[in-house]
Design an enzyme around this catalytic site. Structure first.
Site, mmCIF file in Angstrom:
data_model
loop_
_atom_site.group_PDB
_atom_site.id
_atom_site.type_symbol
_atom_site.label_atom_id
_atom_site.label_comp_id
_atom_site.label_asym_id
_atom_site.label_seq_id
_atom_site.Cartn_x
_atom_site.Cartn_y
_atom_site.Cartn_z
ATOM 1 N N CYS A 38 -35.725 38.353 26.696
ATOM 2 C CA CYS A 38 -36.292 37.818 25.451
ATOM 3 C C CYS A 38 -37.763 38.178 25.269
ATOM 4 O O CYS A 38 -38.300 38.009 24.173
ATOM 5 C CB CYS A 38 -36.102 36.306 25.404
ATOM 6 S SG CYS A 38 -34.411 35.803 25.710
ATOM 7 N N HIS B 219 -40.797 32.569 20.687
ATOM 8 C CA HIS B 219 -39.405 32.968 20.910
ATOM 9 C C HIS B 219 -38.525 31.763 20.584
ATOM 10 O O HIS B 219 -38.811 30.640 21.005
ATOM 11 C CB HIS B 219 -39.226 33.403 22.369
ATOM 12 C CG HIS B 219 -37.792 33.572 22.748
ATOM 13 N ND1 HIS B 219 -36.895 34.266 21.959
ATOM 14 C CD2 HIS B 219 -37.081 33.107 23.815
ATOM 15 C CE1 HIS B 219 -35.704 34.228 22.536
ATOM 16 N NE2 HIS B 219 -35.795 33.539 23.654
ATOM 17 N N ASN C 97 -30.708 31.456 19.477
ATOM 18 C CA ASN C 97 -31.551 32.344 20.281
ATOM 19 C C ASN C 97 -31.004 33.775 20.207
ATOM 20 O O ASN C 97 -29.940 34.055 20.740
ATOM 21 C CB ASN C 97 -31.553 31.820 21.732
ATOM 22 C CG ASN C 97 -32.366 32.683 22.679
ATOM 23 O OD1 ASN C 97 -32.776 33.790 22.344
ATOM 24 N ND2 ASN C 97 -32.586 32.188 23.888
HETATM 25 N N1 COA Z 1 -22.447 19.612 24.473
HETATM 26 C C1 COA Z 1 -22.338 18.396 24.998
HETATM 27 N N2 COA Z 1 -22.769 18.085 26.231
HETATM 28 C C2 COA Z 1 -23.333 19.064 26.955
HETATM 29 C C3 COA Z 1 -23.486 20.362 26.461
HETATM 30 C C4 COA Z 1 -23.005 20.628 25.168
HETATM 31 N N3 COA Z 1 -23.101 21.847 24.611
HETATM 32 N N4 COA Z 1 -24.086 21.128 27.408
HETATM 33 C C5 COA Z 1 -24.320 20.333 28.464
HETATM 34 N N5 COA Z 1 -23.858 19.091 28.180
HETATM 35 C C6 COA Z 1 -23.895 17.897 29.026
HETATM 36 C C7 COA Z 1 -23.950 18.230 30.503
HETATM 37 O O1 COA Z 1 -22.631 18.445 30.994
HETATM 38 C C8 COA Z 1 -24.571 16.989 31.054
HETATM 39 O O2 COA Z 1 -23.590 15.990 31.183
HETATM 40 P P1 COA Z 1 -23.569 14.992 32.457
HETATM 41 O O3 COA Z 1 -24.880 14.281 32.421
HETATM 42 O O4 COA Z 1 -22.378 14.174 32.198
HETATM 43 O O5 COA Z 1 -23.451 15.909 33.636
HETATM 44 C C9 COA Z 1 -25.539 16.538 29.977
HETATM 45 O O6 COA Z 1 -25.090 17.179 28.765
HETATM 46 C C10 COA Z 1 -26.971 16.929 30.218
HETATM 47 O O7 COA Z 1 -26.999 18.279 30.606
HETATM 48 P P2 COA Z 1 -28.330 19.019 30.924
HETATM 49 O O8 COA Z 1 -28.024 20.413 31.366
HETATM 50 O O9 COA Z 1 -29.185 18.159 31.822
HETATM 51 O O10 COA Z 1 -28.989 19.049 29.476
HETATM 52 P P3 COA Z 1 -30.444 19.438 29.093
HETATM 53 O O11 COA Z 1 -31.075 18.296 28.410
HETATM 54 O O12 COA Z 1 -31.176 20.070 30.243
HETATM 55 O O13 COA Z 1 -30.208 20.577 28.029
HETATM 56 C C11 COA Z 1 -30.233 22.953 27.752
HETATM 57 C C12 COA Z 1 -29.527 21.766 28.391
HETATM 58 C C13 COA Z 1 -29.472 24.210 28.121
HETATM 59 C C14 COA Z 1 -30.221 22.775 26.243
HETATM 60 C C15 COA Z 1 -31.713 23.024 28.259
HETATM 61 O O14 COA Z 1 -31.729 22.925 29.662
HETATM 62 C C16 COA Z 1 -32.393 24.303 27.852
HETATM 63 O O15 COA Z 1 -32.591 24.557 26.683
HETATM 64 N N6 COA Z 1 -32.826 25.096 28.836
HETATM 65 C C17 COA Z 1 -33.471 26.389 28.525
HETATM 66 C C18 COA Z 1 -32.416 27.392 28.169
HETATM 67 C C19 COA Z 1 -32.954 28.614 27.501
HETATM 68 O O16 COA Z 1 -33.830 28.553 26.684
HETATM 69 N N7 COA Z 1 -32.360 29.768 27.836
HETATM 70 C C20 COA Z 1 -32.691 31.002 27.238
HETATM 71 C C21 COA Z 1 -33.960 31.525 27.780
HETATM 72 S S1 COA Z 1 -34.511 32.906 26.916
#
Ligand code: COA
Length: 346
Positions: A124, A273, A303
């Site tokens: 990215c 980004h 994204n």
């Molecule tokens: N829908 C519903 N629930 C979801 C889900 C979805 N799409 N994705 C994950 N969950 C659930 C998980 O299973 C978890 O459940 P649990 O507590 O029962 O285990 C809960 O939601 C929390 O998951 P978590 O991974 O802790 O969520 P988060 O608040 O960290 O958000 C992201 C996840 C991916 C949105 C966040 O970590 C993120 O944006 N990270 C950066 C990713 C990124 O930008 N990548 C590209 C880089 S260029």
């Protein structure tokens, strides 16, 4: 000499997949996706579309814009294409992995026959990096004058559509800018105040395993007779990437502001980004920068990796929100883990 942006373009597939549509296929909801990311939809390419198709379409728009707006009014797009000396394509989803460079395929589609063509693959951060490399290549050779920098992605083809923690995040698209090296104004020293003013680039390779595609490279190539598994798709440690991203964006903006002696009011806007609105909000909060200062369009596109910043720049340019003389900062991060930012006088 200065290196200025004289044209912008974008190309996004027509097919729009809303959060509601995804929620009909996997265990997620519009409410969860919006509240955790700010994403409302993504555009998805059809089966026959590769990154070079979107990249060439965005590149053509950038060439056409420069002609329409009078920067090079005397040329047709085909003639202008022949004057481009450098073509850089940033992509995480090259048409063919590394061989050949997707830039060569875009070159052929666009008729940019006289340009050196190369891919930049720092995920990215590729557009931010590509802009700096293009400007450097223009500056090191007096005969080079114009460069096309494109970010092009079909991330839907390296996405595991059964993994709700990643598939909600990504979309397809391409954005492009046409750069021109312009001579110094009489009486001014160097490139003071015009075009690409400064770029910050960095990487922390210790975090590479937090975001990668496990199969297909020389570490784990496909073997004859092997059945296709999930390995050709992105795997991610979301929390680790999130933490890295907030720190990288915060530090890059702070460094740029401090070293370039900028106040927030000096900037028309910051184009981050477009990965997750919460990442941007967290960085803004740490730096006490109001949310309105950041331009966000990920509600519509999600994204699009290396395409997200040039798509946003094209939207700002075409809507008239960015005017000549405005100061704009880009900032981003990506797999690698990589990060960076550009400071541009529009
Ligand atoms: N829908 C519903 N629930 C979801 C889900 C979805 N799409 N994705 C994950 N969950 C659930 C998980 O299973 C978890 O459940 P649990 O507590 O029962 O285990 C809960 O939601 C929390 O998951 P978590 O991974 O802790 O969520 P988060 O608040 O960290 O958000 C992201 C996840 C991916 C949105 C966040 O970590 C993120 O944006 N990270 C950066 C990713 C990124 O930008 N990548 C590209 C880089 S260029």
């Amino acid at each position: 000499m200065a290196v200025e942006i004289i044209g912008t373009g974008r190309a996004v597939p027509d097919r729009k997949v809303t959060n509601q549509e995804l929620a009909g296929r996997i265990d997620t909801s519009d409410e969860w996706i919006r509240s955790h990311t700010g994403i409302g939809a993504r555009h998805i390419a059809d089966e026959n579309t590769a990154s070079s198709d979107l990249g060439a379409a965005a590149g053509l728009q950038a060439l056409s814009w420069a002609i329409e707006k009078g920067a090079v009014a005397e040329l047709t797009p085909a003639e202008l294409a022949l004057t481009v000396d450098v073509l850089i394509v940033g992509s995480t989803t090259q048409d063919y992995y590394g061989c050949p460079a997707t830039a060569c395929i875009v070159q052929n589609k666009l008729g940019v026959k006289n340009a050196a063509a190369m891919d930049i693959t720092v995920a990215c951060s590729s557009f931010i990096c590509g802009l700096e490399i293009a400007a450097a290549l223009l500056n090191t050779e007096p005969r080079r004058r114009r460069a096309l920098v494109i970010g092009a992605e079909v991330l839907s083809k390296i996405t595991n559509w059964e993994d709700r923690s990643t598939c909600i995040l990504f979309g397809d698209g391409a954005g492009a800018v046409l750069l021109e090296k312009t001579p110094d104004n009489p009486g001014t020293a160097g490139n003071v105040g015009r075009g690409l003013l400064r770029t910050i680039l960095g990487a922390d390779g210790s975090g590479w395993e937090n975001l990668f595609v496990p199969r297909g490279g020389t570490r784990a190539p496909w073997k004859k007779g092997e059945t296709v598994d999930d390995g050709a798709t992105v795997v991610m440690n979301g929390q680790a990437v999130y933490n890295f991203a907030v720190g990288a964006i915060t530090d890059t903006i702070a460094k740029m502001m401090e070293e370039e002696h900028l106040e927030i009011d000096d900037l028309k806007c910051i184009v981050p980004h477009q990965a997750n609105a919460r990442i941007v909000q967290a960085a803004g909060k740490r730096l006490k920068i109001p949310e309105e200062k950041f331009y966000l369009n990920l509600e519509e596109y999600a994204n699009t990796s290396s395409a997200s910043i040039p798509i946003a720049l094209d939207e700002l340019n075409r809507s008239g929100a960015l005017q000549k003389g405005d100061l704009v900062m880009t900032v981003g991060f990506g797999a690698g883990l990589t990060y960076g930012g550009n400071l541009i006088r529009w």
